[in-house]
Design an enzyme around this catalytic site. Structure first.
Site, mmCIF file in Angstrom:
data_model
loop_
_atom_site.group_PDB
_atom_site.id
_atom_site.type_symbol
_atom_site.label_atom_id
_atom_site.label_comp_id
_atom_site.label_asym_id
_atom_site.label_seq_id
_atom_site.Cartn_x
_atom_site.Cartn_y
_atom_site.Cartn_z
ATOM 1 N N SER A 183 0.820 -1.211 0.000
ATOM 2 C CA SER A 183 0.000 0.000 0.000
ATOM 3 C C SER A 183 0.857 1.266 0.000
ATOM 4 O O SER A 183 0.365 2.350 -0.313
ATOM 5 C CB SER A 183 -0.945 0.006 1.204
ATOM 6 N N GLY B 120 -2.910 3.624 -3.854
ATOM 7 C CA GLY B 120 -3.527 4.530 -4.809
ATOM 8 C C GLY B 120 -5.014 4.774 -4.656
ATOM 9 O O GLY B 120 -5.637 4.439 -3.637
ATOM 10 N N CYS C 122 -9.479 -2.258 3.611
ATOM 11 C CA CYS C 122 -8.757 -1.065 3.152
ATOM 12 C C CYS C 122 -9.164 -0.688 1.725
ATOM 13 O O CYS C 122 -10.289 -0.254 1.508
ATOM 14 C CB CYS C 122 -7.253 -1.273 3.285
ATOM 15 N N LEU C 123 -8.279 -0.847 0.727
ATOM 16 C CA LEU C 123 -8.668 -0.557 -0.652
ATOM 17 C C LEU C 123 -9.865 -1.405 -1.054
ATOM 18 O O LEU C 123 -10.748 -0.947 -1.791
ATOM 19 C CB LEU C 123 -7.487 -0.808 -1.595
ATOM 20 N N GLN D 59 -12.982 0.294 -0.011
ATOM 21 C CA GLN D 59 -13.323 1.425 -0.880
ATOM 22 C C GLN D 59 -13.907 0.948 -2.207
ATOM 23 O O GLN D 59 -14.875 1.534 -2.718
ATOM 24 C CB GLN D 59 -12.068 2.265 -1.116
ATOM 25 N N HIS E 238 -7.058 -2.467 9.370
ATOM 26 C CA HIS E 238 -6.397 -3.753 9.143
ATOM 27 C C HIS E 238 -6.495 -4.665 10.374
ATOM 28 O O HIS E 238 -5.660 -4.592 11.272
ATOM 29 C CB HIS E 238 -4.922 -3.527 8.796
ATOM 30 N N GLU F 153 -5.755 -7.725 10.574
ATOM 31 C CA GLU F 153 -4.652 -8.696 10.616
ATOM 32 C C GLU F 153 -3.385 -8.105 11.221
ATOM 33 O O GLU F 153 -2.427 -8.835 11.508
ATOM 34 C CB GLU F 153 -4.361 -9.205 9.203
#
Length: 365
Positions: A48, A226, A251-252, A255, A336, A338
């Site tokens: 990331s 990104g 996370c991404l 989104q 996250h 994990e």
């Protein structure tokens, strides 16, 4: 005092002199800060951070070295590392290499001896911006022009995603999960294995048809670098597969799920990066201490009119930290679980994914 041999030049025109470690190359990236007190190996190997230079707010970095089994990816792609004090003599019986040796191996430049507190305040007040690390003797005007002419790439996910599918298996598995790799952290795969899942990791541009042909019990969408709007391939897959099998995103992935179901995302001023963000679980009222790393967030107001329901909220800035759509058999979180925040505050999220798959399997039996 030995003379400075490196410097960083910010887009706003400020420069800071220091000492180089890691790769000797010059680099231009986006600069961000991370407030974690430990975990620099996980940070430098988190995909990331592709094309980002990370300023660590904790002042001493490198003191426990690097351990082979703790990498989050096979090939680190971070842009660069900025620290106050670098320690090249680790005290840790597990360490196999120094931080500088690993950065040099993967061509990642580092700089120490700079005022990381001032740099962090600049980012906090002015927002993330572009930065260059270069030799101390590079003319200021030349370096500043290079920084300001730099265009932040939009193809990071395609560069960090695997090119061919690969497998991570566990004995006596119960479920088969397909994980779309947008820059997946290896500890996510380990957590799924621990929960009894065989995991097939696939490229970001896989099609919905190819996924269904694997007959998975669930689909996982990974973290990655990104702007989520640049990853239309994955967004399209979610639109096709929502409601057809359980889907979990981090996370991404969170989104992209939100975009697929009609919500909107925006770029934050300086993002969330660190292991100390309080998040409220709206279902239970409990507060989780979370680990985060993202520049973009889901617009809470854009959830209205979609099938998504807000499940988690950041207590520092009220941003969306989790959503779900029961009718579409999916949920996601921005942080996250994990990364052992809390350290076990968020581990239940993997159990929720297992429960979704268990329910789906029993209904189709």
């Amino acid at each position: 005092m030995k003379p400075f041999n490196k410097k960083i030049v910010l887009e706003n025109g400020q420069e800071f002199y220091g000492y180089g470690f890691g790769s000797d190359k010059a680099a231009v990236n986006e600069i961000v800060f991370n407030t974690s007190m430990v975990g620099y190996q996980e940070i430098i190997s988190d995909p990331s951070y592709t094309d980002q230079m990370v300023c660590m707010t904790y002042p001493l970095i490198g003191n426990y070295g690097i351990t082979d089994e703790d990498f989050e990816t096979r090939v680190p792609t971070m842009g660069g590392l900025i620290v106050r004090e670098y320690n090249d003599l680790p005290s840790n019986f597990r360490y196999t290499k120094t931080l500088s040796e690993v950065l040099d191996e993967y061509d990642i430049p580092g700089i120490s001896g700079v005022d990381t507190r001032m740099i962090t305040r600049i980012i906090r007040d002015e927002g993330s911006q572009k930065v260059m690390i270069c030799d101390a003797n590079v003319p200021y005007e030349e370096a500043l022009k290079t920084v300001r002419d730099y265009v932040i790439p939009t193809d990071m996910v395609s560069r960090v995603s695997c090119k061919k599918r690969w497998y991570s298996r566990t004995p006596n598995h119960k479920y088969d999960v397909v994980a779309i790799d947008c820059g997946i952290k290896h500890n996510i795969i380990r957590k799924l294995n621990e929960k009894g899942c065989n995991v097939t990791i696939v490229p970001y541009n896989i099609t919905a048809e190819e996924i269904l042909n694997m007959r998975p019990d669930g689909l996982f969408l990974s973290n990655g670098p990104g702007n989520p709007e640049d990853v239309q391939e994955v967004i399209s897959v979610v639109r096709e597969l929502k409601g057809r099998l359980p889907i979990f995103g981090i996370c991404l992935g969170h989104q992209m799920i939100s975009l697929a179901l009609g919500a909107k995302t925006f770029k934050m001023k300086f993002g969330h990066r660190g292991g100390n963000h309080p998040v409220m679980n709206m279902k239970t009222g409990k507060i989780e201490i979370t680990s985060q790393n993202h520049s973009y967030a889901v617009d809470v107001n854009s959830l209205e009119g979609t099938s998504l329901k807000l499940t988690h909220s950041n207590l520092l800035d009220d941003t969306a930290e989790g959503v779900e759509s029961a009718e579409n058999k999916l949920f996601s979180v921005q942080y996250h679980p994990e990364s052992a925040p809390g350290p076990q505050d968020s581990a239940y999220l993997f159990d929720e994914f297992i429960a979704l798959m268990e329910k789906e399997v029993s209904q189709n039996a």
